[in-house]
Design a protein around this motif. Structure first.
Motif, PDB file in Angstrom:
ATOM      1  N   ALA A 191       0.766  -1.100  -0.023  1.00 40.72           N
ATOM      2  CA  ALA A 191       0.068  -0.057   0.117  1.00 40.72           C
ATOM      3  C   ALA A 191       0.754   1.189  -0.004  1.00 40.72           C
ATOM      4  O   ALA A 191       0.538   2.290  -0.784  1.00 40.72           O
ATOM      5  CB  ALA A 191      -1.009  -0.037   1.207  1.00 40.72           C
ATOM      6  N   ILE A 192       1.962   1.149   0.883  1.00 35.81           N
ATOM      7  CA  ILE A 192       2.637   2.398   0.781  1.00 35.81           C
ATOM      8  C   ILE A 192       3.462   2.594  -0.463  1.00 35.81           C
ATOM      9  O   ILE A 192       3.752   3.720  -0.994  1.00 35.81           O
ATOM     10  CB  ILE A 192       3.791   2.216   2.027  1.00 35.81           C
ATOM     11  CG1 ILE A 192       3.166   2.185   2.999  1.00 35.81           C
ATOM     12  CG2 ILE A 192       4.939   3.268   1.846  1.00 35.81           C
ATOM     13  CD1 ILE A 192       3.865   1.865   4.484  1.00 35.81           C
ATOM     14  N   ALA A 193       3.848   1.405  -1.216  1.00 34.09           N
ATOM     15  CA  ALA A 193       4.552   1.619  -2.556  1.00 34.09           C
ATOM     16  C   ALA A 193       3.360   2.126  -3.491  1.00 34.09           C
ATOM     17  O   ALA A 193       3.983   3.307  -4.369  1.00 34.09           O
ATOM     18  CB  ALA A 193       4.928   0.130  -3.139  1.00 34.09           C
ATOM     19  N   GLY A 194       2.299   2.067  -3.157  1.00 34.72           N
ATOM     20  CA  GLY A 194       1.326   2.792  -4.277  1.00 34.72           C
ATOM     21  C   GLY A 194       1.443   4.305  -3.741  1.00 34.72           C
ATOM     22  O   GLY A 194       1.257   5.021  -4.672  1.00 34.72           O
ATOM     23  N   ILE A 195       1.552   4.761  -2.629  1.00 34.66           N
ATOM     24  CA  ILE A 195       1.467   6.135  -2.157  1.00 34.66           C
ATOM     25  C   ILE A 195       2.782   6.636  -2.618  1.00 34.66           C
ATOM     26  O   ILE A 195       2.964   7.989  -3.257  1.00 34.66           O
ATOM     27  CB  ILE A 195       1.579   5.968  -0.603  1.00 34.66           C
ATOM     28  CG1 ILE A 195       0.192   5.650  -0.027  1.00 34.66           C
ATOM     29  CG2 ILE A 195       1.717   7.727  -0.197  1.00 34.66           C
ATOM     30  CD1 ILE A 195      -0.912   6.160  -0.368  1.00 34.66           C
ATOM     31  N   MET A 196       3.881   5.699  -2.672  1.00 40.17           N
ATOM     32  CA  MET A 196       5.126   6.366  -3.207  1.00 40.17           C
ATOM     33  C   MET A 196       5.119   6.610  -4.881  1.00 40.17           C
ATOM     34  O   MET A 196       5.544   7.720  -5.383  1.00 40.17           O
ATOM     35  CB  MET A 196       6.339   5.522  -3.019  1.00 40.17           C
ATOM     36  CG  MET A 196       6.512   5.280  -1.358  1.00 40.17           C
ATOM     37  SD  MET A 196       7.805   3.990  -1.018  1.00 40.17           S
ATOM     38  CE  MET A 196       9.094   4.723  -1.535  1.00 40.17           C
ATOM     39  N   GLY A 197       4.268   5.751  -5.617  1.00 37.26           N
ATOM     40  CA  GLY A 197       3.950   5.831  -6.832  1.00 37.26           C
ATOM     41  C   GLY A 197       3.274   7.198  -7.451  1.00 37.26           C
ATOM     42  O   GLY A 197       3.534   7.832  -8.213  1.00 37.26           O
ATOM     43  N   ALA A 198       2.205   7.344  -6.315  1.00 39.14           N
ATOM     44  CA  ALA A 198       1.536   8.557  -6.728  1.00 39.14           C
ATOM     45  C   ALA A 198       2.320   9.818  -6.424  1.00 39.14           C
ATOM     46  O   ALA A 198       2.024  10.985  -6.947  1.00 39.14           O
ATOM     47  CB  ALA A 198       0.159   8.534  -5.595  1.00 39.14           C
ATOM     48  N   TYR A 199       2.991   9.534  -5.099  1.00 33.38           N
ATOM     49  CA  TYR A 199       4.076  10.945  -4.986  1.00 33.38           C
ATOM     50  C   TYR A 199       4.958  11.269  -6.102  1.00 33.38           C
ATOM     51  O   TYR A 199       5.110  12.392  -6.512  1.00 33.38           O
ATOM     52  CB  TYR A 199       4.716  10.399  -3.726  1.00 33.38           C
ATOM     53  CG  TYR A 199       5.533  11.629  -3.241  1.00 33.38           C
ATOM     54  CD1 TYR A 199       5.017  12.459  -1.977  1.00 33.38           C
ATOM     55  CD2 TYR A 199       6.746  11.968  -3.614  1.00 33.38           C
ATOM     56  CE1 TYR A 199       5.473  13.441  -1.619  1.00 33.38           C
ATOM     57  CE2 TYR A 199       7.444  13.343  -3.055  1.00 33.38           C
ATOM     58  CZ  TYR A 199       6.877  13.842  -2.146  1.00 33.38           C
ATOM     59  OH  TYR A 199       7.565  14.973  -1.547  1.00 33.38           O
ATOM     60  N   LEU A 200       5.447  10.152  -6.925  1.00 31.64           N
ATOM     61  CA  LEU A 200       6.476  10.287  -7.994  1.00 31.64           C
ATOM     62  C   LEU A 200       5.628  11.307  -8.995  1.00 31.64           C
ATOM     63  O   LEU A 200       6.323  11.887  -9.636  1.00 31.64           O
ATOM     64  CB  LEU A 200       6.958   8.841  -8.766  1.00 31.64           C
ATOM     65  CG  LEU A 200       7.653   9.055  -9.878  1.00 31.64           C
ATOM     66  CD1 LEU A 200       8.865   9.904  -9.389  1.00 31.64           C
ATOM     67  CD2 LEU A 200       7.666   7.774 -10.303  1.00 31.64           C
ATOM     68  N   VAL A 201       4.606  10.768  -9.366  1.00 31.17           N
ATOM     69  CA  VAL A 201       3.661  11.536 -10.431  1.00 31.17           C
ATOM     70  C   VAL A 201       3.332  12.924  -9.861  1.00 31.17           C
ATOM     71  O   VAL A 201       3.448  13.919 -10.660  1.00 31.17           O
ATOM     72  CB  VAL A 201       2.491  10.831 -10.787  1.00 31.17           C
ATOM     73  CG1 VAL A 201       1.571  11.481 -11.809  1.00 31.17           C
ATOM     74  CG2 VAL A 201       2.902   9.365 -11.319  1.00 31.17           C
ATOM     75  N   LEU A 202       2.821  13.099  -8.786  1.00 29.08           N
ATOM     76  CA  LEU A 202       2.377  14.437  -8.006  1.00 29.08           C
ATOM     77  C   LEU A 202       3.463  15.594  -7.932  1.00 29.08           C
ATOM     78  O   LEU A 202       3.376  16.647  -8.249  1.00 29.08           O
ATOM     79  CB  LEU A 202       1.439  14.112  -7.075  1.00 29.08           C
ATOM     80  CG  LEU A 202       0.268  13.770  -7.080  1.00 29.08           C
ATOM     81  CD1 LEU A 202      -0.222  13.037  -5.720  1.00 29.08           C
ATOM     82  CD2 LEU A 202      -0.854  14.258  -8.054  1.00 29.08           C
ATOM     83  N   TYR A 203       4.527  14.840  -7.408  1.00 32.03           N
ATOM     84  CA  TYR A 203       5.589  15.701  -7.023  1.00 32.03           C
ATOM     85  C   TYR A 203       7.107  15.389  -7.220  1.00 32.03           C
ATOM     86  O   TYR A 203       7.861  15.097  -6.477  1.00 32.03           O
ATOM     87  CB  TYR A 203       5.602  15.957  -5.387  1.00 32.03           C
ATOM     88  CG  TYR A 203       4.434  16.227  -4.753  1.00 32.03           C
ATOM     89  CD1 TYR A 203       3.746  17.745  -4.719  1.00 32.03           C
ATOM     90  CD2 TYR A 203       3.374  15.021  -4.274  1.00 32.03           C
ATOM     91  CE1 TYR A 203       2.422  17.654  -4.328  1.00 32.03           C
ATOM     92  CE2 TYR A 203       2.249  15.521  -3.575  1.00 32.03           C
ATOM     93  CZ  TYR A 203       1.651  16.875  -3.647  1.00 32.03           C
ATOM     94  OH  TYR A 203       0.456  16.965  -3.022  1.00 32.03           O
TER      95      TYR A 203
END
Length: 323
Positions: A138-150
């Protein structure tokens, strides 16, 4: 590489992210309370692929237990360092993603990423009898989203070199890109079911985060979510701010941006500004007067660079409102 913090402040209090951290800690304590039954607890609520692949083994579990394990596994952790590492990473990256998706959207997003990462592990380790637990997917998914957003955010990272701590700020796109590459290499190199680390869950969660983010950004926010977002808006920006000056703009003066909230703009505020000076950094207390507006430039005389003939440049700080 150990991430310590990111340089993108969140605008809202991350209530869902904090609740998720608290819930993981609660489940960790619940697991410790099992005593001699801890292995049975992990096997029941962890994700065991063989429970779904082997009909004889599946017969020992109810349909509800089989379905629950697809979610409960992401809230259970092995040892202290396991949960500490996961919760620290979630603390660093989760608040910014919650900022963008809203509180309710972030909760659904987190659970979907965790569930998808579990399916990745399930189908890539179909006959494994080793329980998989932890919020890493789940945290890997958050990191993937962070990569795209910021992608332009920077991650203050601790790199231990020969027992000497070395601190460096790494662009998020490089930090998260390297992290994902390492997960992918380990996943392809490890034999199915032979490792205690669910590499494919990390890979699946990361990719799911990128994919689901595109979908969630297109979804309109509900009234309840907007009201909650408004009520959790931070009234103040971080007290300590790191100046990122354009080195090629001027040889004598320094230029940077100070971030403040609308409330701080109307009432005035004080900030500690970390100013680069060669290989070192200087710390100054900056007073932002009341009534400033977005784009106002503050001039701090004598806080720039020093020329060869002894002249001192100035520090120019542009005010940016965080709304």
């Amino acid at each position: 590489m150990i991430p310590l913090r990111d340089t993108t402040p969140s605008k809202n209090y991350p209530i869902i992210n904090n609740c998720l951290i608290g819930l993981n800690v609660l489940f960790y304590l619940l697991k410790l309370a099992q005593g001699a039954g801890i292995n049975q607890f992990i096997f029941t609520y962890g994700l065991v692929p063989a429970r779904y692949a082997d009909p004889d083994l599946a017969a020992h579990f109810s349909l509800g237990q089989q379905a629950l394990a697809l979610v409960s596994f992401m809230f259970i952790h092995g040892g202290f360092w396991h949960i500490l590492g996961n919760m620290w990473t979630l603390y660093i990256f989760g608040d910014n993603v919650e900022d963008r998706l809203g509180h309710f959207g972030y909760l659904i997003f987190y659970l979907l990423c965790g569930w998808t990462s579990g399916l990745f592990h399930l189908f890539t380790n179909w006959h494994s009898q080793i329980p998989t637990i932890g919020a890493s997917g789940a945290i890997a998914g958050i990191m993937g989203a962070y990569l795209v957003l910021y992608p332009r955010s920077r991650i203050l990272t601790l790199i231990p070199l020969f027992f000497i701590p070395y601190f460096v700020e790494i662009p998020a796109v490089f930090f998260l890109g390297i992290w994902f590459l390492l997960q992918l290499l380990n996943a392809t190199a490890a034999e199915a079911g032979s490792s205690g680390i669910a590499w494919w869950a990390h890979v699946g969660g990361f990719l799911a985060g990128i994919l689901f983010l595109r979908l969630f950004l297109r979804m309109p926010s509900s009234r309840a979510s907007n009201r909650l977002r408004h009520s959790t808006t931070k009234r103040k920006t971080p007290h300590l701010q790191i100046l990122r000056s354009d080195k090629n703009r001027d040889k004598l003066h320094l230029y940077g941006t100070v971030f403040i909230s609308p409330r701080e703009a109307s009432q005035g505020t004080r900030k500690l500004v970390n100013v680069p000076a060669g290989l070192q950094k200087r710390l100054y207390r900056v007073t932002v007067p009341a009534g400033v507006s977005d784009g106002t430039v503050l001039r701090l005389a004598g806080l720039g660079r020093v020329s060869d003939d002894g002249r001192r440049g100035d520090l120019f700080l542009k005010v940016h409102l965080t709304t």
